[in-house]
Write a protein that holds these residues in place. Structure first.
Motif, PDB file in Angstrom:
ATOM      1  N   GLY A  36    -118.764  32.342  55.393  1.00  0.00           N
ATOM      2  CA  GLY A  36    -118.569  31.035  54.773  1.00  0.00           C
ATOM      3  C   GLY A  36    -119.864  30.256  54.796  1.00  0.00           C
ATOM      4  O   GLY A  36    -120.750  30.512  55.616  1.00  0.00           O
ATOM      5  N   GLN A  37    -119.997  29.304  53.895  1.00  0.00           N
ATOM      6  CA  GLN A  37    -121.217  28.514  53.821  1.00  0.00           C
ATOM      7  C   GLN A  37    -121.311  27.547  54.995  1.00  0.00           C
ATOM      8  O   GLN A  37    -120.347  27.320  55.725  1.00  0.00           O
ATOM      9  CB  GLN A  37    -121.269  27.753  52.495  1.00  0.00           C
ATOM     10  N   ASN A  38    -122.510  26.962  55.182  1.00  0.00           N
ATOM     11  CA  ASN A  38    -122.710  25.992  56.253  1.00  0.00           C
ATOM     12  C   ASN A  38    -121.724  24.835  56.106  1.00  0.00           C
ATOM     13  O   ASN A  38    -121.531  24.295  55.022  1.00  0.00           O
ATOM     14  CB  ASN A  38    -124.137  25.424  56.211  1.00  0.00           C
ATOM     15  N   GLY A  39    -121.107  24.471  57.231  1.00  0.00           N
ATOM     16  CA  GLY A  39    -120.257  23.298  57.242  1.00  0.00           C
ATOM     17  C   GLY A  39    -118.807  23.526  56.884  1.00  0.00           C
ATOM     18  O   GLY A  39    -118.020  22.571  56.872  1.00  0.00           O
ATOM     19  N   VAL A  40    -118.396  24.782  56.604  1.00  0.00           N
ATOM     20  CA  VAL A  40    -116.995  25.016  56.233  1.00  0.00           C
ATOM     21  C   VAL A  40    -116.085  25.086  57.458  1.00  0.00           C
ATOM     22  O   VAL A  40    -114.865  25.039  57.327  1.00  0.00           O
ATOM     23  CB  VAL A  40    -116.830  26.307  55.390  1.00  0.00           C
ATOM     24  N   GLY A  41    -116.669  25.219  58.651  1.00  0.00           N
ATOM     25  CA  GLY A  41    -115.852  25.196  59.861  1.00  0.00           C
ATOM     26  C   GLY A  41    -115.810  26.493  60.639  1.00  0.00           C
ATOM     27  O   GLY A  41    -114.872  26.723  61.404  1.00  0.00           O
ATOM     28  N   LYS A  42    -116.832  27.350  60.522  1.00  0.00           N
ATOM     29  CA  LYS A  42    -116.830  28.629  61.235  1.00  0.00           C
ATOM     30  C   LYS A  42    -116.945  28.415  62.746  1.00  0.00           C
ATOM     31  O   LYS A  42    -116.160  28.963  63.522  1.00  0.00           O
ATOM     32  CB  LYS A  42    -117.973  29.516  60.718  1.00  0.00           C
ATOM     33  N   SER A  43    -117.942  27.626  63.157  1.00  0.00           N
ATOM     34  CA  SER A  43    -118.111  27.372  64.591  1.00  0.00           C
ATOM     35  C   SER A  43    -116.947  26.571  65.150  1.00  0.00           C
ATOM     36  O   SER A  43    -116.538  26.766  66.309  1.00  0.00           O
ATOM     37  CB  SER A  43    -119.434  26.629  64.845  1.00  0.00           C
ATOM     38  N   ALA A 230    -113.403  29.148  52.887  1.00  0.00           N
ATOM     39  CA  ALA A 230    -113.909  28.490  51.683  1.00  0.00           C
ATOM     40  C   ALA A 230    -112.843  27.578  51.107  1.00  0.00           C
ATOM     41  O   ALA A 230    -111.659  27.950  51.045  1.00  0.00           O
ATOM     42  CB  ALA A 230    -114.333  29.527  50.628  1.00  0.00           C
ATOM     43  N   PHE A 231    -113.273  26.366  50.717  1.00  0.00           N
ATOM     44  CA  PHE A 231    -112.410  25.424  50.007  1.00  0.00           C
ATOM     45  C   PHE A 231    -111.099  25.141  50.743  1.00  0.00           C
ATOM     46  O   PHE A 231    -110.028  25.088  50.150  1.00  0.00           O
ATOM     47  CB  PHE A 231    -112.128  25.926  48.589  1.00  0.00           C
ATOM     48  N   GLY A 232    -111.185  25.010  52.080  1.00  0.00           N
ATOM     49  CA  GLY A 232    -110.018  24.609  52.837  1.00  0.00           C
ATOM     50  C   GLY A 232    -109.028  25.704  53.149  1.00  0.00           C
ATOM     51  O   GLY A 232    -107.916  25.427  53.608  1.00  0.00           O
ATOM     52  N   THR A 233    -109.413  26.952  52.910  1.00  0.00           N
ATOM     53  CA  THR A 233    -108.509  28.064  53.207  1.00  0.00           C
ATOM     54  C   THR A 233    -109.259  29.143  53.998  1.00  0.00           C
ATOM     55  O   THR A 233    -110.490  29.224  53.952  1.00  0.00           O
ATOM     56  CB  THR A 233    -107.932  28.697  51.925  1.00  0.00           C
ATOM     57  N   ILE A 234    -108.482  29.956  54.714  1.00  0.00           N
ATOM     58  CA  ILE A 234    -109.034  31.120  55.419  1.00  0.00           C
ATOM     59  C   ILE A 234    -108.357  32.349  54.845  1.00  0.00           C
ATOM     60  O   ILE A 234    -107.132  32.479  54.903  1.00  0.00           O
ATOM     61  CB  ILE A 234    -108.782  31.044  56.935  1.00  0.00           C
ATOM     62  N   THR A 235    -109.148  33.227  54.254  1.00  0.00           N
ATOM     63  CA  THR A 235    -108.605  34.423  53.605  1.00  0.00           C
ATOM     64  C   THR A 235    -109.084  35.665  54.344  1.00  0.00           C
ATOM     65  O   THR A 235    -110.279  35.813  54.611  1.00  0.00           O
ATOM     66  CB  THR A 235    -109.051  34.504  52.136  1.00  0.00           C
ATOM     67  N   ARG A 236    -108.155  36.545  54.676  1.00  0.00           N
ATOM     68  CA  ARG A 236    -108.504  37.791  55.367  1.00  0.00           C
ATOM     69  C   ARG A 236    -108.620  38.934  54.360  1.00  0.00           C
ATOM     70  O   ARG A 236    -107.780  39.091  53.472  1.00  0.00           O
ATOM     71  CB  ARG A 236    -107.447  38.135  56.423  1.00  0.00           C
ATOM     72  N   TYR A 237    -109.666  39.728  54.518  1.00  0.00           N
ATOM     73  CA  TYR A 237    -109.887  40.908  53.680  1.00  0.00           C
ATOM     74  C   TYR A 237    -110.040  42.127  54.594  1.00  0.00           C
ATOM     75  O   TYR A 237    -110.697  42.050  55.634  1.00  0.00           O
ATOM     76  CB  TYR A 237    -111.154  40.767  52.834  1.00  0.00           C
ATOM     77  N   THR A 238    -109.467  43.241  54.206  1.00  0.00           N
ATOM     78  CA  THR A 238    -109.626  44.494  54.951  1.00  0.00           C
ATOM     79  C   THR A 238    -110.728  45.314  54.296  1.00  0.00           C
ATOM     80  O   THR A 238    -110.778  45.423  53.074  1.00  0.00           O
ATOM     81  CB  THR A 238    -108.317  45.296  54.953  1.00  0.00           C
ATOM     82  N   GLY A 239    -111.601  45.873  55.101  1.00  0.00           N
ATOM     83  CA  GLY A 239    -112.693  46.686  54.573  1.00  0.00           C
ATOM     84  C   GLY A 239    -114.041  46.101  54.960  1.00  0.00           C
ATOM     85  O   GLY A 239    -114.141  45.156  55.747  1.00  0.00           O
ATOM     86  N   THR A 240    -115.104  46.658  54.396  1.00  0.00           N
ATOM     87  CA  THR A 240    -116.464  46.237  54.714  1.00  0.00           C
ATOM     88  C   THR A 240    -116.754  44.868  54.089  1.00  0.00           C
ATOM     89  O   THR A 240    -115.975  44.347  53.282  1.00  0.00           O
ATOM     90  CB  THR A 240    -117.471  47.247  54.170  1.00  0.00           C
ATOM     91  N   LEU A 241    -117.899  44.315  54.459  1.00  0.00           N
ATOM     92  CA  LEU A 241    -118.301  43.021  53.908  1.00  0.00           C
ATOM     93  C   LEU A 241    -118.453  43.096  52.386  1.00  0.00           C
ATOM     94  O   LEU A 241    -118.003  42.193  51.670  1.00  0.00           O
ATOM     95  CB  LEU A 241    -119.615  42.572  54.551  1.00  0.00           C
ATOM     96  N   LYS A 242    -119.062  44.165  51.895  1.00  0.00           N
ATOM     97  CA  LYS A 242    -119.232  44.298  50.445  1.00  0.00           C
ATOM     98  C   LYS A 242    -117.881  44.349  49.743  1.00  0.00           C
ATOM     99  O   LYS A 242    -117.687  43.723  48.688  1.00  0.00           O
ATOM    100  CB  LYS A 242    -120.047  45.560  50.122  1.00  0.00           C
ATOM    101  N   GLN A 243    -116.945  45.106  50.308  1.00  0.00           N
ATOM    102  CA  GLN A 243    -115.608  45.180  49.720  1.00  0.00           C
ATOM    103  C   GLN A 243    -114.931  43.820  49.747  1.00  0.00           C
ATOM    104  O   GLN A 243    -114.273  43.420  48.783  1.00  0.00           O
ATOM    105  CB  GLN A 243    -114.770  46.216  50.476  1.00  0.00           C
ATOM    106  N   ALA A 244    -115.108  43.089  50.848  1.00  0.00           N
ATOM    107  CA  ALA A 244    -114.499  41.762  50.974  1.00  0.00           C
ATOM    108  C   ALA A 244    -115.056  40.802  49.940  1.00  0.00           C
ATOM    109  O   ALA A 244    -114.310  40.052  49.286  1.00  0.00           O
ATOM    110  CB  ALA A 244    -114.732  41.214  52.379  1.00  0.00           C
TER     111      ALA A 244
END
Length: 514
Positions: A36-43, A230-244
C-alpha cells in the motif's frame, strides 16, 4: 485453523478512514506481504495486530498460545551491554533452566538427595532438546548473516549506528523463533547481501509471518500471499506479489467498468424521470425513482495523491564539483583499508554501495565537513552548493506539523509556497497540519524531501532517501534525480533503484576493504 482472524476491522486517523469493515486471516503456512502507498495505514495495522493500538471497531483474535514476535525498531538498548550479551537474551528461558540445573547439582552435592538427580536429568533433557548447547552456533549463524559478527561481539550496543541497532534487534527476534514474525520494513537498514540472507531465512522459516515492505524485489521473493491496503479497504490475494498486483489491476479495471456502466444507467434513468414525472408515464417514472433510491451506488474511483517534484538548481561553471585524494575516513581508526580517490563531475550521478556499517554515511559526513578525515583530503569547487538528505527521522519537536517545521526553517517563504511544496510530495492538507510524530515513516520522509525544495544546490548528498517510501514516490524521486542538472552522490540499499543506465559511477566500498 487460522493463526489470526481479523473481523470487521475499522480504523480512522483524524478525519481519514484507513479501513472500514476489513476482514482477513493469517494461516499457518502464510508468508504474508503487506502493500500500500504511504499513509494508508500499514504501520497502524501492525500496531493493531500486536496489541499496541486498539482499533476503533472490529476484532483481532490470535489463536491461543501462539507466540508473536514483533520487530520493534525503537526497543531500548542498555548502554554497557555487548552485542553478544544482548543476543543471548533471546534465549533467557533456557539460561534460567541452565541456572536451575546448576543449582540442583550444587544442592545434590550437599544432600545426596536422589530426587534432585531425577529433576536434574529432566532439565538436562529439556535443554538438549531445545538446543541450549548450540546457542553460540545459532547466534553466530544469524549475526553473521546480518553482518553483526563483523562489528565484534564485544562491541557496546551504545556505540552502534541506527542501522546497526535495527539489525541487532532483528537478529534477536529471529533467534527467538516465535510462531509468527511481524516485521515492519525489515530491509530499511540492510544491504544487498544481508537482504539475500534474510530472504533465505524467511523462506526456510517454519512459522508464518507478516511483512510490511516497500521493497518489491524483497516482497516478491518471500511472499506467498498479500494483503493490499487501498482506498479504505484491505484485500487479500493468494500467490506471489506479481500475481497479487495483476489481480489488483484486473479488479480495478472490472470496478471501473462497473462504475462507468452504473453511472450511464443512473444518468439515463434520471433523464427518463425528469421527462416523464408529470406526464402519462408518471407512474413509471415514480417506479424508476424508487429503483434508483434502492440502488447501491458504487463509490467513485479515487487515486492517491502522487509526488511530482524537482530539486532546485544553482548554476555553476565548474565541470568538477568534488575531488578526493587518498582520503581515509573513520572515527578513531580507518574504516576502509584503501583510500578514496574519485571525483564528481558537474552533472554526474554517483552511487555509493556496500554493506551496512562499512562507512557509507561516514563518507558522506566527511565530505560534508561534519567529520575530519583520518588522512588525505578532498577539494570542493568554490562554486559548489550542497544539499543533504539525512536518513534519520529526527525532528526538533515531534509535535510540530510539517507546515510549522518548514515555516521554522524558511521564515521568508509564504505559507502558500510551503503548502504547495508539501502537496507536490503527495501530502494532503490534513497531513500538512498533523503532528510529525503522528505521520508514517514514508510521510515523514516526504516532509524532508519537501524541505529540499527550498535548498537550491548543484551537488546533492542523499543518504538512503528511499527508506519508507512507496513505489510511486520512489519513481518520482528517481526522476527528480535524473532531471537534476547538477551532481548527485546517493546511498541506497535497494538494487532496483539503481536499475537502468542513469548512474554514471558506482563506488563499492565493500571492494575497498580487501
Amino acid at each position: 485453523m487460522s493463526l489470526l482472524t481479523v473481523n470487521a476491522l475499522s480504523q480512522s486517523f483524524i478525519d481519514k478512514t484507513l479501513y472500514e469493515d476489513a476482514n482477513f486471516e493469517l494461516n499457518k503456512e502464510d508468508h504474508m506481504g503487506v502493500t500500500g502507498q504511504n499513509g494508508v495505514g500499514k504501520s497502524t495495522l501492525i500496531k493493531i495486530l500486536t496489541g499496541e493500538l486498539l482499533p476503533d471497531d472490529g476484532q483481532v483474535k490470535w489463536q491461543t498460545r501462539v507466540s508473536v514476535g514483533y520487530l520493534d525498531q525503537y526497543a531500548k538498548l542498555t548502554p554497557g551491554t555487548t552485542i553478544k550479551t544482548f543476543l543471548q537474551t533471546a534465549f533467557a528461558p533456557l539460561y534460567r533452566k541452565a541456572d536451575a540445573l546448576n543449582a540442583l547439582y550444587e544442592k545434590y552435592g550437599t544432600t545426596n538427595d536422589a530426587d534432585l538427580l531425577v529433576k536434574a536429568g529432566q532439565l538436562q533433557t529439556a535443554l538438549e532438546e531445545q538446543n541450549f548447547y548450540g546457542i553460540d552456533t545459532e547466534i553466530d549463524r544469524v549475526a553473521s548473516g546480518l553482518g553483526l559478527a563483523d562489528l565484534g561481539y564485544e562491541r557496546d550496543v551504545a556505540q552502534l549506528s541506527g542501522g546497526q541497532r535495527s539489525k541487532l534487534i532483528l537478529a534477536k527476534l529471529l533467534l527467538q523463533q516465535p510462531d509468527v514474525l511481524v516485521l515492519d520494513e525489515p530491509t530499511n537498514y540492510l544491504d544487498v547481501s544481508h537482504i539475500d540472507w534474510l530472504v533465505d531465512y524467511l523462506n526456510a522459516f517454519s512459522g508464518a509471518f507478516i511483512v510490511v515492505s516497500h521493497d518489491d524485489d524483497f516482497l516478491g521473493r518471500i511472499a506467498n500471499c498479500v494483503i493490499d491496503i487501498a482506498f479504505g479497504t484491505i484485500t487479500r490475494y493468494t500467490g506471489t506479489l506479481k500475481q497479487a498486483m495483476r489481480q489488483k489491476a484486473a479488479n480495478r479495471e472490472t470496478y471501473l467498468k462497473a462504475y462507468v456502466n452504473q453511472q450511464r444507467k443512473i444518468a439515463k434513468t434520471e433523464a427518463y424521470i425528469r421527462k416523464n414525472k408529470a406526464g402519462t408515464r408518471s407512474k413509471s417514472a415514480k417506479s424508476r425513482a424508487k429503483q434508483l433510491d434502492r440502488m447501491t451506488v458504487l463509490t467513485p474511483p479515487k487515486s492517491n495523491k502522487q509526488a511530482h517534484f524537482d530539486f532546485p538548481y544553482v548554476a555553476t561553471a565548474s565541470n568538477l564539483l568534488l575531488q578526493t585524494q587518498d582520503l581515509v575516513i573513520g572515527y578513531d581508526q580507518a574504516l576502509v583499508q584503501q583510500p578514496f580517490n574519485f571525483s564528481v563531475g558537474g552533472d554526474e550521478k554517483v552511487a555509493i554501495t556496500g554493506f551496512n556499517g562499512i562507512g557509507k554515511t561516514t563518507l558522506l559526513k566527511t565530505l560534508l565537513g561534519q567529520l575530519a578525515p583520518i588522512s588525505g583530503h578532498f577539494d570542493l569547487s568554490t562554486t559548489a552548493k550542497l544539499a543533504y538528505f539525512n536518513q534519520d527521522l529526527q525532528w526538533p519537536n515531534g509535535n510540530m506539523t510539517p507546515l510549522q517545521f518548514l515555516q521554522g526553517e524558511f521564515d521568508q517563504q509564504k505559507p502558500k509556497e510551503l503548502r504547495q511544496a508539501l502537496a507536490r510530495m503527495g501530502l494532503t492538507a490534513q497531513q500538512a497540519m498533523s503532528a510529525l510524530k503522528e505521520l508514517s515513516g514514508g510521510e515523514q520522509e516526504k516532509v524532508k524531501l519537501a524541505k529540499m525544495q527550498f535548498e537550491p544546490a548543484n551537488l546533492l548528498f542523499l543518504d538512503e532517501p528511499t527508506n519508507h517510501l512507496d513505489n510511486a514516490t520512489k519513481a518520482a524521486l528517481k526522476q527528480a534525480i535524473i532531471n537534476f542538472p547538477g551532481g548527485v552522490i546517493i546511498v541506497s540499499h535497494e538494487r532496483d533503484f539503481f536499475a537502468g543506465d542513469w548512474v554514471d559511477k558506482t563506488i563499492d566500498i565493500e571492494q575497498m576493504t580487501h
